[in-house]
Design an enzyme around this catalytic site. Structure first.
Site, short mmCIF file in Angstrom:
data_model
loop_
_atom_site.label_atom_id
_atom_site.label_comp_id
_atom_site.label_asym_id
_atom_site.label_seq_id
_atom_site.Cartn_x
_atom_site.Cartn_y
_atom_site.Cartn_z
N ARG A 154 36.43 40.45 28.59
CA ARG A 154 37.45 39.53 29.10
C ARG A 154 37.37 38.18 28.38
O ARG A 154 38.36 37.47 28.31
CB ARG A 154 37.34 39.36 30.63
CG ARG A 154 37.95 40.56 31.37
CD ARG A 154 38.10 40.30 32.85
NE ARG A 154 36.84 40.17 33.53
CZ ARG A 154 36.03 41.18 33.85
NH1 ARG A 154 36.36 42.42 33.53
NH2 ARG A 154 34.88 40.97 34.49
N TYR B 254 40.66 36.34 27.13
CA TYR B 254 41.01 34.95 27.44
C TYR B 254 41.28 34.16 26.15
O TYR B 254 42.20 33.36 26.09
CB TYR B 254 39.89 34.26 28.25
CG TYR B 254 39.61 34.93 29.57
CD1 TYR B 254 40.63 35.57 30.29
CD2 TYR B 254 38.32 34.94 30.12
CE1 TYR B 254 40.36 36.20 31.49
CE2 TYR B 254 38.07 35.57 31.33
CZ TYR B 254 39.08 36.21 32.01
OH TYR B 254 38.82 36.83 33.20
N TYR C 101 48.90 34.53 38.78
CA TYR C 101 48.98 34.84 40.21
C TYR C 101 48.00 33.96 41.00
O TYR C 101 47.01 33.47 40.47
CB TYR C 101 48.77 36.34 40.48
CG TYR C 101 47.34 36.81 40.49
CD1 TYR C 101 46.72 37.26 39.34
CD2 TYR C 101 46.61 36.82 41.67
CE1 TYR C 101 45.42 37.70 39.35
CE2 TYR C 101 45.29 37.27 41.70
CZ TYR C 101 44.70 37.71 40.54
OH TYR C 101 43.40 38.14 40.56
C1 SAM Z 1 40.01 36.33 38.58
S1 SAM Z 1 39.99 36.01 40.30
C2 SAM Z 1 41.61 35.34 40.52
C3 SAM Z 1 41.82 34.57 41.80
C4 SAM Z 1 43.19 33.95 41.89
N1 SAM Z 1 43.38 32.98 40.83
C5 SAM Z 1 43.47 33.25 43.23
O1 SAM Z 1 44.03 32.16 43.21
O2 SAM Z 1 43.13 33.81 44.30
C6 SAM Z 1 40.06 37.63 40.91
C7 SAM Z 1 39.41 37.73 42.27
O3 SAM Z 1 40.27 37.13 43.23
C8 SAM Z 1 40.18 37.85 44.44
N2 SAM Z 1 41.50 38.46 44.70
C9 SAM Z 1 42.45 38.83 43.81
N3 SAM Z 1 43.48 39.40 44.45
C10 SAM Z 1 43.18 39.40 45.77
C11 SAM Z 1 43.83 39.87 46.94
N4 SAM Z 1 45.03 40.46 46.91
N5 SAM Z 1 43.21 39.68 48.12
C12 SAM Z 1 41.99 39.09 48.21
N6 SAM Z 1 41.33 38.65 47.14
C13 SAM Z 1 41.92 38.80 45.94
C14 SAM Z 1 39.12 38.94 44.26
O4 SAM Z 1 37.86 38.42 44.66
C15 SAM Z 1 39.20 39.15 42.78
O5 SAM Z 1 38.01 39.73 42.27
#
Ligand code: SAM
Length: 264
Positions: free
Chosen positions: A67, A71, A93
């Site tokens: 990754r 990036y 997102y």
């Molecule tokens: C790279 S981070 C991105 C987080 C994102 N930027 C945010 O604002 O929540 C990815 C992590 O976010 C969390 N995540 C992403 N999608 C999610 C969802 N639908 N529900 C709960 N946690 C989520 C998980 O812990 C996942 O491993």
């Protein structure tokens, strides 16, 4: 002197169509080029309807590819357009600055080169979990860790606080190239947590709704059952506080003394 290109990184929120702020939407609409990194094709399609030049960054991810490399490629693609003098928008997102490397880094690179660059917040998974689970981080305090970082650096957990562990789906992947890791890595995480919490302590496996018609996942399970649970790239672990914090009597007495002085 400021260069003519510019950059803004915005958040689209977690739930398609429901979370985007007017300011984030207007940056997407006004940009010359929009780069989009969102978790599903429907959301990408929805963002594509807001601007005639929307380019996906999702294809840069691949199983087995670091990754860090992904990036770097994202940053290069966005900066190429900024250097051409374009108004560039990166739409990510959730919140673009929460557990997200590329949006922070590309803003640093653009500023270092003299371009105007900033970030607009979005609704993150963290915001959604407080609402869905009825938890207020101000009540007990709250600790957030990336799951592998918690294990690898032996970070401290305060069992009187709410704890949120991110990226449990890729826990233990030091190559930063797997899309999901396995039961053995999750067992390591459970073992470390069981040195702090009793094995029957209730944890929550949380996934907020990404479509307005879907429901969040809020599975409450005993910590000891974690390693055999179904975990995806979207799952976040939420650990409610184990017990109340201990009152510091010395500080309480000092507060009382100061309050008395104030009333004299
Ligand atoms: C790279 S981070 C991105 C987080 C994102 N930027 C945010 O604002 O929540 C990815 C992590 O976010 C969390 N995540 C992403 N999608 C999610 C969802 N639908 N529900 C709960 N946690 C989520 C998980 O812990 C996942 O491993």
């Amino acid at each position: 002197m400021k260069q003519s290109g510019s950059l803004v990184c915005v958040g689209t929120g977690m739930t398609l169509g429901a979370h985007i702020s007017p300011v984030c939407r207007s940056h997407i609409e006004a940009a010359d080029v929009v780069f989009v990194s969102v978790s599903d094709a429907l959301t990408e399609q929805w963002v594509s309807g807001m601007n005639k030049d929307v380019r996906s960054l999702q294809d840069l991810y691949a199983e087995g590819k670091s990754r860090h490399q992904t990036y770097r490629e994202m940053i290069d693609l966005m900066m190429q357009e900024v250097r051409r003098g374009h108004r560039v928008c990166g739409a990510f997102y959730g919140h673009p600055g929460v557990f997200a490397y590329a949006p922070h880094r590309v803003i640093e690179v653009a500023r270092d080169e003299g371009y105007q660059a900033h970030m607009e917040p979005g609704i993150s998974a963290e915001d959604c979990l407080y609402a869905d689970l009825g938890l207020d981080p101000g009540r007990t305090g709250c600790i957030h860790y990336e799951a592998s970082q918690y294990l690898l650096y032996d970070r401290m957990i305060d069992p009187t606080a709410l704890v949120v562990l991110w990226q449990i789906g890729v826990v233990g992947d030091r190559s930063v190239s797997q899309l999901v890791t396995g039961m053995n890595q999750r067992a390591l995480l459970a073992e470390q947590l069981m040195s702090v919490y009793p094995s029957e302590h209730e944890i929550i496996l949380y996934e907020c709704a990404t479509l307005p018609i879907s429901r969040p996942r809020m599975d409450r399970i005993a910590l000891e059952r974690f390693s055999e649970s179904e975990i995806s790239a979207e799952t976040t672990m939420v650990i409610p506080a184990l017990h109340s914090p201990q009152l510091n009597q010395k500080v309480a007495d000092k507060f009382a003394e100061l309050a008395e002085l104030h009333t004299e």
